[in-house]
Write an enzyme that holds these catalytic residues in place. Structure first.
Site, PDB file in Angstrom:
ATOM      1  N   GLU A 129      23.735  44.646  30.013  1.00 42.96           N
ATOM      2  CA  GLU A 129      22.314  44.757  30.338  1.00 42.96           C
ATOM      3  C   GLU A 129      21.876  43.536  31.134  1.00 42.96           C
ATOM      4  O   GLU A 129      22.635  42.563  31.242  1.00 42.96           O
ATOM      5  CB  GLU A 129      21.492  44.853  29.045  1.00 42.96           C
ATOM      6  CG  GLU A 129      21.839  46.069  28.200  1.00 42.96           C
ATOM      7  CD  GLU A 129      20.970  46.210  26.961  1.00 42.96           C
ATOM      8  OE1 GLU A 129      21.144  47.195  26.228  1.00 42.96           O
ATOM      9  OE2 GLU A 129      20.103  45.331  26.733  1.00 42.96           O
ATOM     10  N   PHE A 158      25.012  46.571  36.084  1.00 43.99           N
ATOM     11  CA  PHE A 158      26.386  46.320  36.560  1.00 43.99           C
ATOM     12  C   PHE A 158      27.361  47.365  36.036  1.00 43.99           C
ATOM     13  O   PHE A 158      28.497  47.042  35.668  1.00 43.99           O
ATOM     14  CB  PHE A 158      26.866  44.912  36.173  1.00 43.99           C
ATOM     15  CG  PHE A 158      25.897  43.811  36.473  1.00 43.99           C
ATOM     16  CD1 PHE A 158      25.328  43.690  37.731  1.00 43.99           C
ATOM     17  CD2 PHE A 158      25.546  42.892  35.502  1.00 43.99           C
ATOM     18  CE1 PHE A 158      24.428  42.671  38.003  1.00 43.99           C
ATOM     19  CE2 PHE A 158      24.649  41.863  35.760  1.00 43.99           C
ATOM     20  CZ  PHE A 158      24.085  41.744  37.021  1.00 43.99           C
ATOM     21  N   GLU A 242      40.595  46.748  27.627  1.00 50.51           N
ATOM     22  CA  GLU A 242      39.933  46.456  28.900  1.00 50.51           C
ATOM     23  C   GLU A 242      40.461  45.170  29.510  1.00 50.51           C
ATOM     24  O   GLU A 242      40.733  45.097  30.718  1.00 50.51           O
ATOM     25  CB  GLU A 242      38.429  46.352  28.662  1.00 50.51           C
ATOM     26  CG  GLU A 242      37.622  45.975  29.879  1.00 50.51           C
ATOM     27  CD  GLU A 242      36.126  46.008  29.604  1.00 50.51           C
ATOM     28  OE1 GLU A 242      35.380  45.357  30.367  1.00 50.51           O
ATOM     29  OE2 GLU A 242      35.697  46.689  28.653  1.00 50.51           O
ATOM     30  N   ARG A 268      54.322  33.682  61.544  1.00 52.90           N
ATOM     31  CA  ARG A 268      53.304  32.916  62.265  1.00 52.90           C
ATOM     32  C   ARG A 268      53.893  31.620  62.785  1.00 52.90           C
ATOM     33  O   ARG A 268      54.434  30.816  62.019  1.00 52.90           O
ATOM     34  CB  ARG A 268      52.134  32.626  61.324  1.00 52.90           C
ATOM     35  CG  ARG A 268      51.032  31.789  61.931  1.00 52.90           C
ATOM     36  CD  ARG A 268      50.237  32.579  62.958  1.00 52.90           C
ATOM     37  NE  ARG A 268      48.983  31.917  63.275  1.00 52.90           N
ATOM     38  CZ  ARG A 268      48.824  31.028  64.258  1.00 52.90           C
ATOM     39  NH1 ARG A 268      49.843  30.698  65.038  1.00 52.90           N
ATOM     40  NH2 ARG A 268      47.640  30.477  64.452  1.00 52.90           N
TER      41      ARG A 268
END
Length: 377
Positions: A129, A158, A242, A268
């Protein structure tokens, strides 16, 4: 196999996920980032392939897999360079859906879980919240019993999958006690329930994130998920699943960033040769790879401990803090080694860099995780 925890079946799953990502995700990810969400048909194809219900009961279309197998899936999924896609899936499989899997009674599972496994109904979980995130006891959304219904009022913030989900598992204060929280199943379209606004983010651009508003939302008493007043403990329990999934995202980002950077610095040219000839670059990449491999083995050990029934809160809190910080160190260094190209939109390293930042925040900020560790000494 590169770990004592892995089996040939795990490697077959990893290969299946890799092929799906190469075919269905990487060629289309830029378009998804522009539109702000992953197309539903992609998720249905994942469901049809058996990838959205690995942990759930076979009776409802799931795979009946253990935590190690689920970690293999999450790690394989996290080889994608589009973290918005990754988190869309992992919220469905590891952060929202497990609430139904663990706490749902047979009638609830019979009504919803097959569709969840098939990708026909996508899930979100409403805990955070404006004034409460990791502090679950601080939530202010309320649930009041009224006859054969509960009435929900409040706001969630969110919420990943918040715009496009079909099923929301929502935490609300259902009594006066500090931890007297209950979980509820709320379907999209329920009167009084709305998306307040879609939120624009720095990263995870192909993941829809929303503010949710509950204005006298009436849900049937049968939509109480688990025991009344015990939702706080359900949330705490699922945080471990999670956080292992988020650690898998972090490790996956590290692996991809290092691989991309090794390839880049070998090609590179600068100062008369490839960047790989610079000792500082070779050594820093080597150290980052060492840290990533160590974190990965700790992650697998945590998942193995879940299969053994151990209390893993301290270990997983360490893992979440460690990997959330590590991924930011790794991707920023790898971006630095790409020079100006690392700051160009639509390059994989730039995408990994902006997507990684939230992994030290979401699902339990580093500081919160370290307090969880410290209080268990």
């Amino acid at each position: 196999m590169d770990s004592i925890y892995l089996t040939p079946e795990h490697e077959l799953l990893r290969d299946q996920v890799a092929k799906f990502i190469a075919r269905e995700v990487e060629p289309h990810g830029d378009r998804w980032e522009e539109q702000g969400f992953v197309p539903r048909e992609v998720l249905r194809r994942m469901g049809a392939a058996g990838l959205l219900g690995l942990m759930y009961e076979p009776a409802y279309g799931g795979g009946g897999a253990d935590a190690l197998t689920n970690l293999v899936f999450a790690e394989a999924l996290s080889q994608s360079t589009y973290a918005g896609f990754i988190i869309t899936v992992l919220v469905h499989t590891d952060m929202a859906g497990p609430h139904l899997h663990h706490a749902g009674h047979p009638a609830q599972k019979d009504r919803y879980l097959r569709a969840v496994c098939a990708g026909e109904k996508i899930c979100a979980v409403g805990i955070t919240e404006p004034g409460a995130g990791s502090d679950v006891a601080g939530i202010r959304t309320t649930a009041r019993r009224d006859g054969d219904h509960w009435v929900l009022n409040g706001t969630k913030m969110f919420i990943t999958n918040g715009v496009h989900a079909d099923l929301y598992f929502v935490a609300a204060k259902s009594g006066p006690g500090k931890r007297e929280v209950s979980m509820f199943i709320v379907e999209k379209g329920t009167p009084g329930f709305s998306v307040g606004r879609a939120l624009k983010k720095t990263g995870w651009l192909s993941s829809d994130t929303a503010e949710l508003v509950f204005d006298n939302v009436r849900v049937p008493a049968s939509h109480l998920l688990g025991e009344e007043g015990k939702g706080f403990y359900s949330v705490m329990k699922n945080f471990q699943t999670e956080r292992i999934a988020l650690a898998a995202m972090a490790v996956g980002h590290c692996q991809r960033a290092i691989a991309l950077t090794l390839d880049y610095v070998r090609q590179r040219q600068a100062f008369g040769g490839p960047l790989w000839n610079q000792q500082s670059i070779r050594q820093r990449l080597s150290m980052m790879d060492a840290k990533t491999r160590a974190a990965r083995q700790f992650m697998y050990h945590c998942a193995w401990r879940v299969t053994q029934g151990h209390d893993i809160v301290q270990d997983v809190s360490m893992l979440k803090a460690l990997t959330g910080e590590l991924v930011n160190e790794v991707v920023q260094t790898c971006q630095q080694f790409h020079g100006g190209m690392g700051y160009i939109r639509e390059t994989a390293i730039e995408r990994l860099w902006r997507d990684a930042r939230v992994l030290a925040i979401g699902g339990g900020a580093t500081e919160v995780m370290l307090e969880e560790v410290a209080k268990r000494y």
